[in-house]
Design an enzyme around this catalytic site. Structure first.
Site, PDB file in Angstrom:
ATOM      1  N   TYR A 207      43.567 -87.293  42.752  1.00  0.00           N
ATOM      2  CA  TYR A 207      43.485 -86.531  44.009  1.00  0.00           C
ATOM      3  C   TYR A 207      42.045 -86.106  44.279  1.00  0.00           C
ATOM      4  CZ  TYR A 207      44.608 -82.915  47.489  1.00  0.00           C
ATOM      5  OH  TYR A 207      44.670 -82.157  48.630  1.00  0.00           O
TER       6      TYR A 207
ATOM      7  N   SER B 236      39.735 -80.983  51.016  1.00  0.00           N
ATOM      8  CA  SER B 236      40.335 -79.933  50.187  1.00  0.00           C
ATOM      9  C   SER B 236      39.211 -79.265  49.414  1.00  0.00           C
ATOM     10  CB  SER B 236      41.320 -80.601  49.206  1.00  0.00           C
ATOM     11  OG  SER B 236      41.659 -79.740  48.149  1.00  0.00           O
TER      12      SER B 236
HETATM   13  P1  NDP Z   1      52.681 -82.435  53.406  1.00  0.00           P
HETATM   14  O1  NDP Z   1      53.304 -83.135  52.264  1.00  0.00           O
HETATM   15  O2  NDP Z   1      53.424 -81.359  54.095  1.00  0.00           O
HETATM   16  O3  NDP Z   1      52.210 -83.487  54.523  1.00  0.00           O
HETATM   17  C1  NDP Z   1      51.703 -84.717  54.206  1.00  0.00           C
HETATM   18  C2  NDP Z   1      51.823 -85.607  55.407  1.00  0.00           C
HETATM   19  O4  NDP Z   1      51.231 -86.878  55.110  1.00  0.00           O
HETATM   20  C3  NDP Z   1      53.278 -85.874  55.804  1.00  0.00           C
HETATM   21  O5  NDP Z   1      53.375 -85.871  57.197  1.00  0.00           O
HETATM   22  C4  NDP Z   1      53.517 -87.272  55.274  1.00  0.00           C
HETATM   23  O6  NDP Z   1      54.480 -88.011  56.000  1.00  0.00           O
HETATM   24  C5  NDP Z   1      52.149 -87.876  55.504  1.00  0.00           C
HETATM   25  N1  NDP Z   1      51.955 -89.122  54.777  1.00  0.00           N
HETATM   26  C6  NDP Z   1      52.090 -89.363  53.457  1.00  0.00           C
HETATM   27  N2  NDP Z   1      51.860 -90.662  53.209  1.00  0.00           N
HETATM   28  C7  NDP Z   1      51.584 -91.247  54.394  1.00  0.00           C
HETATM   29  C8  NDP Z   1      51.269 -92.559  54.808  1.00  0.00           C
HETATM   30  N3  NDP Z   1      51.212 -93.571  53.937  1.00  0.00           N
HETATM   31  N4  NDP Z   1      51.038 -92.791  56.116  1.00  0.00           N
HETATM   32  C9  NDP Z   1      51.109 -91.793  57.033  1.00  0.00           C
HETATM   33  N5  NDP Z   1      51.430 -90.537  56.705  1.00  0.00           N
HETATM   34  C10 NDP Z   1      51.655 -90.262  55.405  1.00  0.00           C
HETATM   35  O7  NDP Z   1      51.298 -81.890  52.829  1.00  0.00           O
HETATM   36  P2  NDP Z   1      50.127 -80.984  53.417  1.00  0.00           P
HETATM   37  O8  NDP Z   1      50.400 -80.557  54.789  1.00  0.00           O
HETATM   38  O9  NDP Z   1      49.850 -79.975  52.382  1.00  0.00           O
HETATM   39  O10 NDP Z   1      48.927 -82.019  53.369  1.00  0.00           O
HETATM   40  C11 NDP Z   1      48.194 -82.421  54.492  1.00  0.00           C
HETATM   41  C12 NDP Z   1      46.759 -82.671  54.068  1.00  0.00           C
HETATM   42  O11 NDP Z   1      46.199 -81.453  53.627  1.00  0.00           O
HETATM   43  C13 NDP Z   1      46.615 -83.651  52.898  1.00  0.00           C
HETATM   44  O12 NDP Z   1      45.540 -84.515  53.146  1.00  0.00           O
HETATM   45  C14 NDP Z   1      46.324 -82.724  51.717  1.00  0.00           C
HETATM   46  O13 NDP Z   1      45.590 -83.367  50.719  1.00  0.00           O
HETATM   47  C15 NDP Z   1      45.528 -81.636  52.402  1.00  0.00           C
HETATM   48  N6  NDP Z   1      45.463 -80.386  51.671  1.00  0.00           N
HETATM   49  C16 NDP Z   1      46.594 -79.686  51.362  1.00  0.00           C
HETATM   50  C17 NDP Z   1      46.508 -78.498  50.660  1.00  0.00           C
HETATM   51  C18 NDP Z   1      47.699 -77.690  50.279  1.00  0.00           C
HETATM   52  O14 NDP Z   1      47.575 -76.741  49.487  1.00  0.00           O
HETATM   53  N7  NDP Z   1      48.882 -77.975  50.777  1.00  0.00           N
HETATM   54  C19 NDP Z   1      45.197 -77.974  50.231  1.00  0.00           C
HETATM   55  C20 NDP Z   1      44.083 -78.780  50.610  1.00  0.00           C
HETATM   56  C21 NDP Z   1      44.219 -79.939  51.310  1.00  0.00           C
HETATM   57  P3  NDP Z   1      55.998 -88.251  55.474  1.00  0.00           P
HETATM   58  O15 NDP Z   1      56.744 -86.976  55.748  1.00  0.00           O
HETATM   59  O16 NDP Z   1      56.448 -89.408  56.282  1.00  0.00           O
HETATM   60  O17 NDP Z   1      55.890 -88.550  54.007  1.00  0.00           O
END
Ligand code: NDP
Length: 276
Positions: A143, A130
Site C-alpha cells: 500500500y 494517503s
Molecule cells: P472504500 O473501500 O470505501 O472505497 C474504495 C473505492 O474504490 C470503492 O468505490 C471501490 O469500488 C473502488 N475500487 C476498488 N477497486 C477498484 C477498481 N479496480 N476499479 C474501480 N474502482 C475500484 O475506501 P476509501 O473510501 O477509504 O478509499 C478511497 C481512497 O482513499 C483510496 O485510494 C484509499 O487508499 C484512500 N485513503 C483512505 C484512507 C482511509 O483511512 N480510509 C486514508 C488515506 C487514504 P467497489 O465498491 O466496486 O469495490
C-alpha cells in the site's frame, strides 16, 4: 457556485461516495464512477450522473470516456483504491501487483484517457494519496509503495503539465472511517491463511498490533469521509490550491514529524506501538 463536470472514481462507498455527493452540493455536475449497477442506481437517486469504470480494465476506461464524450472536464478525482496488507517476506507477488495495478497504474490509465477533456476544461486532477504516501509502516509495504509512487507521479505530472492550465493536487488523509478497513482485513485474512506457520512466529505479534491499531481507526479515531470530501471540494475550487492537503489530526502530526524525527527513532516508536 462551482460549475463544470467532475469525475470521481471509486464513488460506490467511503471517500469517493462522500466526495461525489459533496461536489454535487457545491454545484458541480458530479459524475460518480462505479463498478456495480446497484451503486450507480443509488448515486443516480441522489441526482448524480454515473459511469461504469474499473480502473484496471482499459476497455472499461475507454467506454467511460466515450460515455462522457469529449466535453470539457473541470476535475478528475482519482480516488479508487484498495489496501493490501501482509509481511513482505511472505506477500504473494500477485497481491503486490494487484495493489499497484489498482492504486497506481489504474490512476495513470484513467488520467491518460481524460487529460484531453481536462485540458479543454482547464481542470484539476486530484489524486487521493494517503499519509501512507509520506510515512511507510510495516506490513503495508504494498500500500505504501502504491501511495509513495502516486505522490511521485503527481509531482511529475504537475510539472509536465506546467503552463497547460491543468493542475495536479494530492490529498493525504490519515485514518478515515470507511469500508476499506474491513475489506483490507478480509484480504489480509486470506493472505495470512496461505502463509507458512513460520510467518505467525516471526510476524504474529506485529500483525496483531496492526489489527488493533486499524480497529481503533475504524471504531473510534477515524474521521468521517465527508471531512475528506470537503478538502477535495476546496482543492477543486480554491483560487490558489495547495499542491498537497494533509487531512485529519493524525496525518497533520505524522507528516511533519516524519520530516524531523530521526529515522531510527521513528523505527523504534513504530515497533513499540505495534507491540514489538
Ligand atoms: P472504500 O473501500 O470505501 O472505497 C474504495 C473505492 O474504490 C470503492 O468505490 C471501490 O469500488 C473502488 N475500487 C476498488 N477497486 C477498484 C477498481 N479496480 N476499479 C474501480 N474502482 C475500484 O475506501 P476509501 O473510501 O477509504 O478509499 C478511497 C481512497 O482513499 C483510496 O485510494 C484509499 O487508499 C484512500 N485513503 C483512505 C484512507 C482511509 O483511512 N480510509 C486514508 C488515506 C487514504 P467497489 O465498491 O466496486 O469495490
Amino acid at each position: 457556485m462551482a460549475t463544470g463536470t467532475v469525475l470521481v472514481t471509486g464513488a460506490s462507498t467511503g471517500i469517493g461516495e462522500a466526495t461525489a455527493l459533496h461536489l454535487k452540493e457545491l454545484g458541480f455536475d458530479s459524475v460518480g464512477a462505479v463498478r456495480k449497477e446497484a451503486d450507480a442506481e443509488r448515486l443516480r437517486s441522489h441526482g448524480l450522473r454515473t459511469v461504469k469504470l474499473d480502473v484496471t480494465d482499459p476497455g472499461s476506461i475507454a467506454a467511460a470516456r466515450a460515455d462522457l464524450g469529449d466535453a470539457p472536464l473541470a476535475g478528475l478525482v482519482n480516488n479508487a483504491g484498495i489496501a493490501v496488507a501482509g509481511p513482505l517476506e511472505f506477500l504473494p507477488l500477485d497481491q503486490l501487483r494487484l495493489q499497484l495495478e489498482i492504486n497506481l497504474v489504474g490512476q495513470v490509465a484513467v488520467t491518460q484517457q481524460f487529460l484531453p477533456s481536462l485540458r479543454a476544461g482547464q481542470g484539476r486532477i486530484v489524486n487521493v494519496s494517503s499519509i501512507g504516501g509520506r510515512v511507510a509502516l510495516p506490513l503495508v509495504a504494498a500500500y505504501n509503495a502504491s501511495k509513495f509512487a502516486l505522490e511521485a507521479v503527481s509531482d511529475s505530472l504537475r510539472r509536465e503539465l506546467y503552463g497547460q492550465g491543468v493542475d495536479v493536487i494530492v490529498i493525504e488523509p490519515g485514518g478515515v472511517r470507511t469500508p476499506i478497513w474491513r475489506k483490507g482485513n478480509e484480504l489480509a485474512d486470506e493472505i495470512q491463511e496461505e502463509m507458512p506457520p513460520e510467518a505467525e512466529r516471526l510476524y504474529g505479534r506485529m500483525i496483531a498490533g496492526l489489527r488493533r491499531e486499524t480497529l481503533k481507526i475504524e471504531q473510534k479515531t477515524g474521521i468521517e469521509p465527508r471531512e475528506v470530501a470537503e478538502i477535495i471540494g476546496r482543492a477543486l475550487t480554491a483560487k490558489r490550491p495547495r499542491t498537497r492537503y494533509l487531512v485529519g489530526t493524525d496525518a497533520k502530526i505524522r507528516g511533519p514529524l516524519a520530516k524531523v524525527m530521526p529515522t531510527r527513532l521513528m523505527d523504534r516508536a513504530i515497533a513499540r506501538q505495534l507491540g514489538r
